[in-house]
Design a protein around this motif. Structure first.
Motif, mmCIF file in Angstrom:
data_model
loop_
_atom_site.group_PDB
_atom_site.id
_atom_site.type_symbol
_atom_site.label_atom_id
_atom_site.label_comp_id
_atom_site.label_asym_id
_atom_site.label_seq_id
_atom_site.Cartn_x
_atom_site.Cartn_y
_atom_site.Cartn_z
ATOM 1 N N SER A 52 37.175 25.917 36.689
ATOM 2 C CA SER A 52 37.712 26.322 35.039
ATOM 3 C C SER A 52 36.741 27.994 34.711
ATOM 4 N N ARG A 53 37.649 28.707 33.703
ATOM 5 C CA ARG A 53 37.039 29.570 33.497
ATOM 6 C C ARG A 53 36.480 29.171 31.503
ATOM 7 N N TYR A 54 36.339 28.158 31.853
ATOM 8 C CA TYR A 54 35.506 28.063 30.508
ATOM 9 C C TYR A 54 34.095 28.654 30.249
ATOM 10 N N LYS A 100 28.435 33.513 43.858
ATOM 11 C CA LYS A 100 29.945 33.202 44.445
ATOM 12 C C LYS A 100 30.755 33.827 43.720
ATOM 13 N N THR A 101 31.179 34.951 44.715
ATOM 14 C CA THR A 101 32.013 35.901 44.119
ATOM 15 C C THR A 101 33.517 36.556 45.387
ATOM 16 N N ILE A 102 34.293 36.918 45.545
ATOM 17 C CA ILE A 102 34.876 36.921 47.025
ATOM 18 C C ILE A 102 35.044 38.497 46.320
ATOM 19 N N ASP A 103 34.597 38.636 44.899
ATOM 20 C CA ASP A 103 34.493 40.273 44.868
ATOM 21 C C ASP A 103 32.546 41.057 44.786
ATOM 22 N N ASN A 104 32.200 40.426 45.433
ATOM 23 C CA ASN A 104 30.626 40.896 45.825
ATOM 24 C C ASN A 104 29.821 41.670 44.646
ATOM 25 N N VAL A 116 44.254 44.691 46.755
ATOM 26 C CA VAL A 116 43.538 43.471 46.900
ATOM 27 C C VAL A 116 42.403 43.124 46.105
ATOM 28 N N MET A 117 42.305 42.134 45.503
ATOM 29 C CA MET A 117 40.947 41.329 44.707
ATOM 30 C C MET A 117 39.885 42.647 44.582
ATOM 31 N N GLY A 118 39.233 42.795 42.600
ATOM 32 C CA GLY A 118 38.618 42.980 42.197
ATOM 33 C C GLY A 118 38.341 44.415 41.580
ATOM 34 N N HIS A 119 38.564 43.198 40.255
ATOM 35 C CA HIS A 119 38.565 44.617 38.801
ATOM 36 C C HIS A 119 37.611 45.075 38.091
ATOM 37 N N ARG A 120 36.021 44.717 39.124
ATOM 38 C CA ARG A 120 35.180 45.556 38.447
ATOM 39 C C ARG A 120 34.769 46.222 39.155
ATOM 40 N N ALA A 148 42.936 48.515 45.265
ATOM 41 C CA ALA A 148 42.493 47.785 43.974
ATOM 42 C C ALA A 148 41.944 47.123 43.699
ATOM 43 N N GLU A 149 42.602 45.808 42.712
ATOM 44 C CA GLU A 149 43.150 45.852 41.140
ATOM 45 C C GLU A 149 42.948 46.385 40.415
ATOM 46 N N GLY A 150 41.848 46.864 40.490
ATOM 47 C CA GLY A 150 41.054 47.331 39.129
ATOM 48 C C GLY A 150 40.840 49.169 39.341
ATOM 49 N N SER A 163 45.638 37.044 29.852
ATOM 50 C CA SER A 163 45.064 36.777 29.202
ATOM 51 C C SER A 163 44.197 36.299 29.099
ATOM 52 N N SER A 164 43.362 35.896 30.590
ATOM 53 C CA SER A 164 42.221 35.642 30.728
ATOM 54 C C SER A 164 41.679 36.479 31.454
ATOM 55 N N GLY A 165 41.734 37.836 30.941
ATOM 56 C CA GLY A 165 40.340 38.895 31.008
ATOM 57 C C GLY A 165 40.471 39.418 32.581
ATOM 58 N N SER A 166 40.927 38.594 32.928
ATOM 59 C CA SER A 166 41.295 39.382 34.989
ATOM 60 C C SER A 166 42.505 40.115 34.626
ATOM 61 N N THR A 167 41.809 41.618 35.947
ATOM 62 C CA THR A 167 43.473 42.181 35.615
ATOM 63 C C THR A 167 44.926 41.586 36.416
ATOM 64 N N GLY A 226 46.335 38.447 46.628
ATOM 65 C CA GLY A 226 46.510 37.619 45.286
ATOM 66 C C GLY A 226 45.556 36.660 45.907
ATOM 67 N N HIS A 227 45.499 35.426 45.704
ATOM 68 C CA HIS A 227 45.213 34.699 45.516
ATOM 69 C C HIS A 227 44.728 34.293 47.390
ATOM 70 N N ILE A 228 45.449 34.987 47.744
ATOM 71 C CA ILE A 228 45.838 34.424 49.394
ATOM 72 C C ILE A 228 43.835 34.513 49.451
ATOM 73 N N GLN A 229 43.477 35.115 48.620
ATOM 74 C CA GLN A 229 42.049 36.234 49.353
ATOM 75 C C GLN A 229 41.179 34.756 49.156
ATOM 76 N N ARG A 230 41.382 34.004 48.530
ATOM 77 C CA ARG A 230 40.306 33.207 48.340
ATOM 78 C C ARG A 230 40.532 31.578 48.723
ATOM 79 N N GLY A 231 41.683 32.194 49.158
ATOM 80 C CA GLY A 231 42.073 30.539 50.003
ATOM 81 C C GLY A 231 41.265 30.219 51.095
HETATM 82 O O1 F6P Z 1 36.093 36.787 40.060
HETATM 83 C C1 F6P Z 1 37.106 37.067 41.262
HETATM 84 C C2 F6P Z 1 38.405 36.941 40.826
HETATM 85 O O2 F6P Z 1 39.523 36.192 42.292
HETATM 86 C C3 F6P Z 1 38.903 38.774 41.127
HETATM 87 O O3 F6P Z 1 38.712 39.221 41.858
HETATM 88 C C4 F6P Z 1 40.635 38.775 40.420
HETATM 89 O O4 F6P Z 1 40.781 39.268 39.871
HETATM 90 C C5 F6P Z 1 40.302 37.690 39.490
HETATM 91 O O5 F6P Z 1 38.983 36.571 40.014
HETATM 92 C C6 F6P Z 1 41.491 36.221 39.207
HETATM 93 O O6 F6P Z 1 41.326 35.255 38.470
HETATM 94 P P1 F6P Z 1 41.969 34.299 37.942
HETATM 95 O O7 F6P Z 1 41.804 33.292 39.259
HETATM 96 O O8 F6P Z 1 41.672 33.945 36.755
HETATM 97 O O9 F6P Z 1 44.003 34.856 38.386
#
Ligand code: F6P
Length: 340
Positions: A71-73, A124-128, A168-172, A221-223, A239-243, A270-275
Motif C-alpha cells: 500500500s502507499r500508507y 525496490k522501485t522500477i524508477d531506480n 513511460v513511468m518515472g515521475h522524479r 518520462a511521466e515526470g 491525489s496519491s501524489g503520483s503523476t 503505465g502499470h504494465i511496466q510493473r507487471g
Molecule cells: O513508484 C513507482 C511508480 O510506478 C512510479 O513510476 C509511478 O509514478 C507510481 O509508482 C504510480 O503509483 P500508483 O501505482 O500508486 O499509481
C-alpha cells in the motif's frame, strides 16, 4: 529474534524473489522467526500479520507482485500512525524490521528508526531512483518491458508514417525513459533531469522526416517538464501524489501533431511496466539484496539499506539514503541524446 517484514509502495517484479531469499536465510539462523505484515506499513499500524514461513515462498521466484500485498500508507501521514506501529512492534515482540520499498517506504523507515526501531531496508522501485544503490529491484524488468513495447511501436510507426509517443513511468527521474529509449532506438527522449524545448524537438522531427525518415519514436518520462523559458509544461500530480498517467504524453502528442502536421499517436505503458514475471537479472538482484538483509538484521546497531555498489552488495546507512533522489547521471543522459 522475531523480525517483521513488509513490502511498501508500488509493487514490482522481484519482490517475491527477495521475500523468498529472506525467508530461506532467516530459517537457517537459529531463533529467527518472521512476521509478514500485509499491505506495507498499514499492516504494521493495524497489526495485520502472518507467520512468514517457507510454505509461503515455495515457487514464488518467477511471480511478479508481492505475496504480502502493499500500500502507499505511511504512518507519519496519519495522526498517531507512528505510535500505532510502535505499539504493534511491542505487543508482537518484534525486535527489528526488514522493509522492501522505494522512497516513501524508506522515508517512513527513517522516521521509525529515529524512534529506536532497528530496520534494514531493501531498495525496490522500477524508477531506480533510490540513492545509495546502483540498481533497485524491478528496474531491469521495467526497462525490458518498455524496450519491447518501443520495438513493437516501431513497426506501426513505419507502416503509417507516424510519430509515435511512448510514455513511460518515472515521475522524479528518467531512468526508464533514457534506458529503454536507448535500447529501443528512440528518436527523441524526454526526462525530468533535462527540461525540454517543444520547438527544438519538433524542429528535429521535421528535419528527420524531410531528410531520411518517414516516422519517429518519442519516449517521454511521466515526470518530464519543459524549460522555464518555454510554455509551462509538465504533468499534474494526482491525489496519491503520483503523476497523472498519460497527462504529459497527451500534451506532447497534441503539440507534435499541431506543430509538425504529422499523424501522431500516444501509447501510455503505465502499470504494465510493473507487471508480470521478473527478469533473471531482477531475480538475482532481489535474491542477493534479500539475503543480505536477512544476514544484517540481527547484526546492525543502526538502521541500514542493502545496496548494489558496483558488483558487490553492501550495507549503507539509512540516513544517507532517506529523502534523496538518484538522478540519471550526465554520461547516461549524453549517451541517450547523442544516439537519438
Ligand atoms: O513508484 C513507482 C511508480 O510506478 C512510479 O513510476 C509511478 O509514478 C507510481 O509508482 C504510480 O503509483 P500508483 O501505482 O500508486 O499509481
Amino acid at each position: 529474534m522475531r523480525v517483521g517484514v513488509l513490502t511498501g509502495g508500488g509493487d514490482c517484479p522481484g519482490l517475491n524473489a527477495a521475500l523468498r531469499a529472506i525467508v530461506k536465510q532467516a530459517e537457517k539462523q537459529d531463533g529467527h522467526s518472521l512476521a509478514g505484515f500485509r499491505h506495507g506499513w498499514r499492516g504494521v499500524a493495524e497489526g495485520d500479520l502472518l507467520d512468514l514461513t517457507r510454505e509461503h515462498v515455495r515457487n514464488v521466484l518467477p511471480l511478479g507482485g508481492t505475496l504480502l500485498g502493499t500500500s502507499r500508507y505511511h504512518p507519519s501521514d496519519e495522526d498517531g500512525g507512528i505510535d500505532k506501529v510502535l505499539e504493534t512492534l511491542r505487543s508482537e515482540r518484534i525486535e527489528a524490521l526488514i522493509c522492501l520499498g522505494g522512497d516513501g517506504t524508506i522515508g517512513a523507515a527513517a522516521r521509525l528508526s529515529e524512534r529506536g526501531v532497528r530496520i534494514v531496508c531493501v531498495p525496490k522501485t522500477i524508477d531506480n531512483d533510490v540513492a545509495g544503490t546502483d540498481r533497485s529491484i524491478g528496474f531491469d524488468t521495467a526497462v525490458a518491458i518498455a524496450t519491447e513495447a518501443i520495438d513493437r511501436v516501431h513497426t506501426t510507426a513505419e507502416s503509417h508514417d507516424r510519430v509515435m509517443v511512448v510514455e513511460v513511468m518515472g515521475h522524479r527521474s528518467g531512468w526508464i525513459a533514457i534506458s529503454a529509449g536507448i535500447a529501443g532506438g528512440a528518436d527523441w527522449i524526454l526526462v525530468p533531469e533535462a527540461p525540454f524545448s517543444l520547438e527544438e524537438m519538433c524542429s528535429a522531427i521535421r528535419h528527420r522526416h524531410r531528410s531520411h525518415a518517414s516516422y519517429s519514436i518519442v519516449v517521454v518520462a511521466e515526470g518530464a517538464r519543459s524549460r522555464p523559458d518555454g510554455p509551462e509544461f509538465g504533468a499534474p500530480t494526482g491525489s496519491s501524489g503520483s503523476t497523472v498517467a498519460g497527462a504529459i504524453g497527451e500534451r506532447i502528442t497534441a503539440e507534435i501533431a499541431e506543430r509538425t502536421g504529422f499523424e501522431t499517436r500516444l501509447t501510455v505503458l503505465g502499470h504494465i511496466q510493473r507487471g508480470g514475471t521478473p527478469t533473471a537479472s531482477d531475480r538475482l538482484l532481489a535474491s542477493r539484496l534479500g539475503l543480505a538483509a536477512a544476514d544484517a538484521v540481527g547484526e546492525i546497531s543502526d538502521s541500514a539499506m542493502t545496496a548494489l555498489v558496483g558488483d558487490e552488495v553492501k550495507l549503507v546507512p539509512l540516513e544517507e539514503v532517506a529523502g534523496r533522489v538518484k538522478a540519471v547521471p550526465r554520461e547516461l543522459l549524453r549517451t541517450g541524446f547523442c544516439l537519438v
